[in-house]
Scaffold this motif. Structure first.
Motif, short mmCIF file in Angstrom:
data_model
loop_
_atom_site.label_atom_id
_atom_site.label_comp_id
_atom_site.label_asym_id
_atom_site.label_seq_id
_atom_site.Cartn_x
_atom_site.Cartn_y
_atom_site.Cartn_z
N ARG A 73 8.64 88.36 41.43
CA ARG A 73 8.56 89.72 41.99
C ARG A 73 7.54 89.83 43.12
NH1 ARG A 73 7.00 91.88 36.54
NH2 ARG A 73 6.66 89.64 36.26
N VAL A 77 14.85 91.02 47.47
CA VAL A 77 14.94 91.46 46.08
C VAL A 77 14.60 90.28 45.18
CG1 VAL A 77 16.55 92.24 44.28
CG2 VAL A 77 16.68 93.21 46.60
N THR A 81 20.13 91.69 48.33
CA THR A 81 20.48 93.00 47.77
C THR A 81 20.44 92.98 46.24
OG1 THR A 81 22.83 92.52 47.52
CG2 THR A 81 22.13 93.38 49.66
N VAL A 82 20.36 94.18 45.66
CA VAL A 82 20.36 94.31 44.21
C VAL A 82 21.71 93.85 43.64
CG1 VAL A 82 20.21 95.97 42.31
CG2 VAL A 82 18.67 96.19 44.27
N ILE A 96 12.10 94.15 38.40
CA ILE A 96 12.71 93.81 39.68
C ILE A 96 11.83 94.36 40.80
CG2 ILE A 96 14.15 95.91 39.80
CD1 ILE A 96 16.39 94.13 40.97
N SER A 97 11.72 93.60 41.90
CA SER A 97 11.04 94.12 43.08
C SER A 97 12.07 94.36 44.17
CB SER A 97 9.98 93.13 43.57
OG SER A 97 9.32 93.65 44.72
N VAL A 98 12.01 95.55 44.77
CA VAL A 98 12.96 95.94 45.81
C VAL A 98 12.14 96.37 47.03
CG1 VAL A 98 14.84 97.51 46.41
CG2 VAL A 98 14.54 96.78 44.04
N GLY A 100 6.89 96.07 48.44
CA GLY A 100 7.89 96.06 47.36
C GLY A 100 7.57 97.10 46.31
N ALA A 136 17.69 100.46 40.67
CA ALA A 136 17.27 99.72 41.87
C ALA A 136 18.34 99.80 42.96
CB ALA A 136 16.99 98.26 41.50
N HIS A 137 19.58 99.66 42.55
CA HIS A 137 20.69 99.70 43.50
C HIS A 137 20.84 101.08 44.12
CE1 HIS A 137 25.07 100.46 44.22
NE2 HIS A 137 24.92 99.38 44.94
N GLU A 155 18.23 101.50 46.65
CA GLU A 155 18.53 100.68 47.82
C GLU A 155 19.54 101.38 48.75
OE1 GLU A 155 20.93 97.21 46.87
OE2 GLU A 155 19.41 95.94 47.78
N VAL A 183 18.32 95.81 54.41
CA VAL A 183 17.41 94.69 54.27
C VAL A 183 17.15 94.08 55.65
CG1 VAL A 183 19.14 92.92 53.82
CG2 VAL A 183 16.85 92.66 52.91
#
Lengths: 96, 480
Positions: free
Chosen positions: B172, B181, B211-212, B430-432, B443, B460-461, B464, B471
């Motif tokens: 992460r 991600v 991407t997620v 998760i890191s986004v 992040g 997360a999605h 995003e 991204v």
């Protein structure tokens, strides 16, 4: 509690590490810093807390005791630095 | 490089062939690698040969023809696997990790093995015995660690996905630093068989992606029970990618009170506030939660992980594999082998762990850390009664300069404050990417309930889709 150069040498011995004097000099204050930081765990009363060794309570993972193929000996020895006749060779354990 | 999903679509529809994607990946590695240094080894011939074989066949396998990279602490049969350590410099594993086999079975194509902090111990990839990896967004800055090579390879557009391992944030944190991600699954979701062990109760393998949705696709391919890893869980592998509905109305997102977030860089704090607003405007309910023992997590981790490491790394003794130094006696051979073979950070951690486990200090250090681990786990149980996911920054700051924290191991460790607790509790995180400060990515981290990656990925999605930027790979800035 204070980590001294002697503590560092003793722990290195337990860990089977030969440390140079330069490394002892560097590691002594660093380990002190880290362990001093870890001493914050002493602030709390944790007498009644159960220890966690694993995130999820696992029961024993058992399997049937049957013979299965395993790595062939020559494969297992391929990475050995020194081997002979299907065995690894090491320096003498005992003097004499 | 397109996303995994786009590559799959293109290949399935017959618009392109696997060898085209693999060649594209290798070209980009050739172009950018001299400035980024993310790979310890690249296998172009082998990858192209495998891809050409796939060209001839009907598309099959969920990752058919998709090029990827593995962190070099994941064993690959017949391919040198070093853990970025001198002690394993010439180690050629006689078997492959389960994740490598699974990806092979899905017809993904391995192009190379990526750099890491030696034995995954570090937060900057500067502890590699072989090379230092640069952050593709700004050369001269670290990519994070320990999976810095995998993060940088995805960020620099060299591969559409890569696997890393996460013991205290090692997926992460570099994902956050490199603007990609990074997903650490629930402990036990993915088999650790063939992952060179660091701290066995904390280690977990997971993907880096753009991407997620890609992270969900890769997770589907690598998760599942493995008889070779008795800690892997007998949970059904879900179709995680189908959980990504975009709808998070009524989803409860837990956030920490302000005083638990002190020490954040202003830019990181602003990006976090924006992320909270974005989720809130999508109908998520923001609830304040408390993780009262979080401030003890770093101390807890830096006793437990070194203790486990000191035990796991006892196997490097110069006898069965790896480097051997000469010595008159067996003991002298052991000590010299380990001293020459391990770098300073690895020695440091072995020493801390040995000390914490040694007679007279076990109760004061190791046992206490295990008890604190219980309290940290219980904090999450209480928090998840009030919320479905927990939102924090992934790191207190953006990427730092190379060399900046090398002189102070403790400062380096404190960088892991937000990522470590999830490892101690075994939870998925998760890191986004959620913004940029001075050209460096920020992040945000989401942590979910155990084995509820579906909810984690869904939130997360949705974020995003709404965050207002796509991204931003660093490829334009490097080597072109």
């Amino acid at each position: 509690m204070q980590i001294t150069a002697d503590t560092v040498r003793h722990v290195a011995k337990l860990a089977r590490l030969a440390v140079s004097e330069t490394e002892v000099e560097r590691l002594t204050p660093e380990l002190n810093d880290i362990l001093h930081y870890a001493e914050q765990l002493q602030q709390l009363n944790l007498d009644d807390v159960v220890a966690t060794s694993h995130s999820f309570q696992l029961v024993n993972a058992l399997r049937a005791d049957v013979v299965r193929p395993s790595l062939p000996r020559e494969e297992a020895l391929k990475n050995a630095p020194d081997s002979e006749q299907g065995q690894v060779r090491v320096p003498a354990v005992l003097e004499g | 490089m397109q996303t995994v999903k786009e590559i799959i679509r293109s290949l399935q529809s017959g618009e392109s062939k696997p060898s085209e994607w693999v060649e594209l990946s290798i070209q980009q590695i050739e172009r950018a690698e001299s400035s980024i240094q993310s790979f310890l080894s690249v296998q172009p011939e082998m990858a192209i040969q495998q891809a050409k074989k796939l060209d001839e066949s009907q598309p099959s396998g969920s990752l058919y023809g998709v090029p990827y990279a593995l962190k070099d602490n994941i064993c690959t049969e017949g391919l040198r696997t070093t853990a970025a350590s001198r002690i394993l410099e010439n180690y050629i594993p006689p078997y492959s990790a389960t994740v490598a086999e699974k990806l092979q079975n899905e017809n993904a194509v391995l192009v190379g093995k990526t750099n890491l902090d030696e034995f995954a111990m570090g937060s900057s990839t500067e502890n590699s015995a072989f090379q230092k990896t640069h952050n593709p967004h700004r050369l001269g800055f670290v990519p994070g660690g320990s999976s810095g090579g995998s993060a940088a390879a995805v960020a620099a557009n060299m591969v559409p996905f890569a696997l890393g391992s996460d013991t205290g944030g090692s997926i992460r944190q570099p994902a956050a630093f490199c603007g990609v991600v990074g997903l650490k699954p629930t402990y036990g979701r993915v088999s650790r068989f063939g992952l060179i062990a660091f701290a066995s109760s904390l280690d977990q393998i997971g993907p880096f992606t753009q991407t997620v949705e890609d992270a969900a696709l890769v997770l589907e391919a690598i998760s599942g029970y493995d008889p070779h890893d008795s800690t892997s869980a007998k949970h059904e592998t879900e179709r995680f990618s189908q959980a990504l509905t975009g709808d998070i109305k009524g989803m409860r997102v837990g956030v920490l009170p302000q005083d638990a977030l002190h020490g954040l860089d202003n830019g990181v704090a602003d990006a976090l506030q924006n992320a909270i607003r974005t989720l809130s405007s999508a109908g998520a309910e923001i609830v304040e939660i408390d993780l009262p023992h979080q401030s003890y997590a770093v101390a807890t981790y830096y006793l437990i992980a070194p203790a486990e490491a000191s035990s796991n790394l006892a196997r490097y003794d110069g006898v069965r594999y790896g480097r051997r130094a000469s010595g008159e006696t067996l003991l002298e051979m052991y000590e010299k082998t380990r001293s020459e073979g391990f770098g300073l950070e690895v020695k440091r951690r072995i020493m801390i762990g040995t000390y914490a486990l040694s007679s007279g200090y076990y109760d004061a250090f190791y046992k206490r850390a295990q008890k604190m681990r219980t309290l940290i786990r219980q904090d999450y149980e209480k928090a998840f009664a009030k919320c479905d996911v927990i939102l924090t920054p992934t790191t207190p700051t953006t990427a730092f300069r190379m060399g900046e924290k090398l002189e102070s191991p403790l400062q380096m460790y404190l960088n892991d404050i937000f990522t470590i607790p999830a490892n101690l509790a075994g939870l998925p995180g998760i890191s986004v990417p959620c913004g940029k400060v001075d050209g460096l990515p920020v992040g945000m981290q989401l942590v979910g309930r155990a084995f509820d990656e579906a909810t984690l990925l869904r939130v997360a999605h949705a974020y995003e889709q709404l965050r207002g930027f796509s991204v931003q790979l660093a490829a334009e800035e490097v080597g072109q």
